[in-house]
Each structure stands twice: as C-alpha cells, then as structure tokens.
Motif scaffolding. Structure first.
Motif, PDB file in Angstrom:
ATOM      1  N   ASN A 294     -64.914 -45.045  16.677  1.00 50.42           N
ATOM      2  CA  ASN A 294     -65.220 -46.053  17.681  1.00 50.42           C
ATOM      3  C   ASN A 294     -64.095 -47.076  17.784  1.00 50.42           C
ATOM      4  O   ASN A 294     -63.565 -47.536  16.767  1.00 50.42           O
ATOM      5  N   ILE A 295     -63.771 -47.444  19.010  1.00 49.41           N
ATOM      6  CA  ILE A 295     -62.760 -48.462  19.264  1.00 49.41           C
ATOM      7  C   ILE A 295     -63.336 -49.514  20.194  1.00 49.41           C
ATOM      8  O   ILE A 295     -64.111 -49.201  21.109  1.00 49.41           O
TER       9      ILE A 295
ATOM     10  N   ALA B 293     -55.514 -48.157  30.378  1.00 49.41           N
ATOM     11  CA  ALA B 293     -54.660 -47.089  29.844  1.00 49.41           C
ATOM     12  C   ALA B 293     -55.037 -46.758  28.399  1.00 49.41           C
ATOM     13  O   ALA B 293     -55.057 -45.586  28.001  1.00 49.41           O
ATOM     14  N   VAL B 294     -55.348 -47.791  27.608  1.00 51.21           N
ATOM     15  CA  VAL B 294     -55.762 -47.574  26.217  1.00 51.21           C
ATOM     16  C   VAL B 294     -57.088 -46.814  26.180  1.00 51.21           C
ATOM     17  O   VAL B 294     -57.252 -45.847  25.425  1.00 51.21           O
ATOM     18  N   LYS B 295     -58.029 -47.238  26.999  1.00 56.21           N
ATOM     19  CA  LYS B 295     -59.338 -46.572  27.059  1.00 56.21           C
ATOM     20  C   LYS B 295     -59.173 -45.091  27.410  1.00 56.21           C
ATOM     21  O   LYS B 295     -59.759 -44.210  26.757  1.00 56.21           O
ATOM     22  N   ASN B 296     -58.393 -44.810  28.437  1.00 54.72           N
ATOM     23  CA  ASN B 296     -58.225 -43.421  28.876  1.00 54.72           C
ATOM     24  C   ASN B 296     -57.612 -42.554  27.780  1.00 54.72           C
ATOM     25  O   ASN B 296     -58.044 -41.418  27.546  1.00 54.72           O
TER      26      ASN B 296
ATOM     27  N   TYR C 162     -65.654 -48.956  23.477  1.00 49.63           N
ATOM     28  CA  TYR C 162     -66.425 -50.141  23.820  1.00 49.63           C
ATOM     29  C   TYR C 162     -65.404 -51.224  24.172  1.00 49.63           C
ATOM     30  O   TYR C 162     -64.230 -51.126  23.800  1.00 49.63           O
ATOM     31  N   GLY C 163     -65.850 -52.246  24.883  1.00 52.33           N
ATOM     32  CA  GLY C 163     -64.881 -53.270  25.220  1.00 52.33           C
ATOM     33  C   GLY C 163     -65.487 -54.473  25.887  1.00 52.33           C
ATOM     34  O   GLY C 163     -66.698 -54.565  26.101  1.00 52.33           O
ATOM     35  N   SER C 164     -64.605 -55.419  26.195  1.00 48.58           N
ATOM     36  CA  SER C 164     -65.019 -56.642  26.873  1.00 48.58           C
ATOM     37  C   SER C 164     -64.132 -56.887  28.069  1.00 48.58           C
ATOM     38  O   SER C 164     -62.992 -56.424  28.146  1.00 48.58           O
TER      39      SER C 164
ATOM     40  N   LEU D  98     -66.697 -50.182  13.707  1.00 47.54           N
ATOM     41  CA  LEU D  98     -65.472 -49.871  14.446  1.00 47.54           C
ATOM     42  C   LEU D  98     -64.371 -49.325  13.542  1.00 47.54           C
ATOM     43  O   LEU D  98     -64.180 -49.784  12.419  1.00 47.54           O
ATOM     44  N   ASP D  99     -63.634 -48.363  14.108  1.00 44.08           N
ATOM     45  CA  ASP D  99     -62.432 -47.853  13.449  1.00 44.08           C
ATOM     46  C   ASP D  99     -61.187 -48.591  13.923  1.00 44.08           C
ATOM     47  O   ASP D  99     -60.161 -48.586  13.230  1.00 44.08           O
TER      48      ASP D  99
END
Length: 225
Positions: A7-8, A20-23, A33-35, A65-66
């Motif tokens: 998980n990130i 770009a990081v998510k993809n 996951y994110g904000s 989270l990793d």
C-alpha cells in the motif's frame, strides 16, 4: 515483479506528479491511497495543506502503509519585492507544515521497512526568482535528513530534487524564454517528465539500503549552468 498486498499513500494524488506516481505504482501492483486539496473519491481524501486539520488525517480509513510519497506543492509566483506575508505563509504551509503534520500523524500507519519520499527541487540548491519557494524546498532537504535519522532503522526517508518538470504547474506559468533557460542549464538539454520523476520515486522505494539521500534528477544542471 509486481508487488503484492503493498500500500502507498500519495499526498497530491490528483496533481501532475501525483497522477504519474499513482499510475506507475498501480502498474507495479500497489494499492494506492492519497489526498487532494480539491477533491475526494475512492481511496482519495480531501486534505488541504494550506489549512491542514489533523482531525482529517486521523479520520482517514487506510491500511498500514509500505510507502508515503508527498508530491503536493505550490509553484513560485513572487520575487522578494512582490512577495507578501500571505504568500510566504502559504509556501510554508503547503510545502513544510502540511507534510510535517501528515508524516507525524501517519507515522503509526507506516510498517517496518517502509519509506517516505519527499519532493524537493533544484531550486533548493540554485535558488529561485521566488525566494520563498527556494526556502521551503531547502527546508525539505533538511526535513529529509532529520527524519531519516529519527525514524531509522524502521523507516527510510529520501527525497528527489528534480529540475523543471515538463507540464507541471511551475512549467505552465513560465514564459518560453524561462523554459529554454532551464533546458540550456542542463547537460541533457531536455526537461524531466512526470513519468521520469515517478520512476525515480519507485527506485527509492525499492532500494532498501538507501536513506537520508537526495536524488538529483535535473540533467546535470550543476555542471551545465
């Protein structure tokens, strides 16, 4: 080999770099996951670093989270003469206070052998026409090194320091001559892309013996200009 059950959390997940990081991490098997300061949705939580509320962080329903990657930012806009106290405060809140508090309150969610990645800038070393921007980007360097010491050996902390990112809000605000100046200052004579930045972040997440380091991905600007 794609990651399994990893998980990130990406702060600024709907921005140019965050997307770009998510993809990239999704392609590598991570649950993302994110904000975002502007929107919420599935696994996306609305958190505004400019006026951060730690209760919002505590209320997020996320797994252990990793990796925690902070891509949120606010582009340079004013030189010293033009600058206002409000502008300086906004820079501090978005680039330093918000990330600091997010890390503080997500610390308990980070697994052993996890990592944190911050996003600084070449401006931390070369300066910027907006001194408040260069100041906060320099602050992220100090925060990276300080947290690497404090959170070792369980959590690694690193940062990237990119040059001008093609298509970023900073890039879009620039005139053509400023963009050319950034390209001419590098040895590669090109701008870094969001995907290339994401590649560097994945590298730092994957390399388990790197911590307290700043990865310079700016085409050799220290040599070129």
């Amino acid at each position: 080999m794609p990651a399994k059950n990893k998980n990130i959390f990406i702060a600024g997940i709907t921005g140019t770099l965050g997307t770009a990081v998510k993809n990239l991490f999704e392609k590598n098997g991570y649950n993302c996951y994110g904000s975002s300061s502007k929107e919420s949705g599935k696994n996306i939580f609305k958190i505004d670093f400019e006026n951060i509320d730690v209760k919002e962080i505590g209320n997020m329903k996320i797994p252990e989270l990793d990796a925690l990657v902070i891509t949120s930012g606010y582009e340079p806009q004013m030189n010293l003469t033009e600058s206002t106290e409000e502008h300086f405060d906004k820079m501090i809140n978005i680039h330093l206070k918000g990330p600091f508090l997010l890390i503080k309150y997500l610390r308990k969610k980070l697994k052993n052998n996890s990592c944190i990645i911050l996003v600084s800038s070449i401006a931390a070393y070369k300066g910027s026409y907006d001194p408040s921007y260069a100041t906060v980007k320099g602050g992220l360097i100090s925060l990276t090194r300080s947290l690497a010491r404090e959170l070792a050996p369980d959590i690694r902390v690193n940062a990237i320091a990119p040059g001008l990112i093609d298509g970023s809000p900073v890039h879009k605000r620039m005139t053509d001559d400023f963009r050319k100046k950034h390209m001419d200052a590098s040895l590669t004579k090109k701008l870094i892309t969001p995907t290339e930045c994401a590649d560097a972040i994945l590298f730092l997440v994957s390399e388990k013996n790197i911590t307290g380091q700043i990865l310079h991905i700016n085409g050799g600007q220290f040599f070129g200009g």
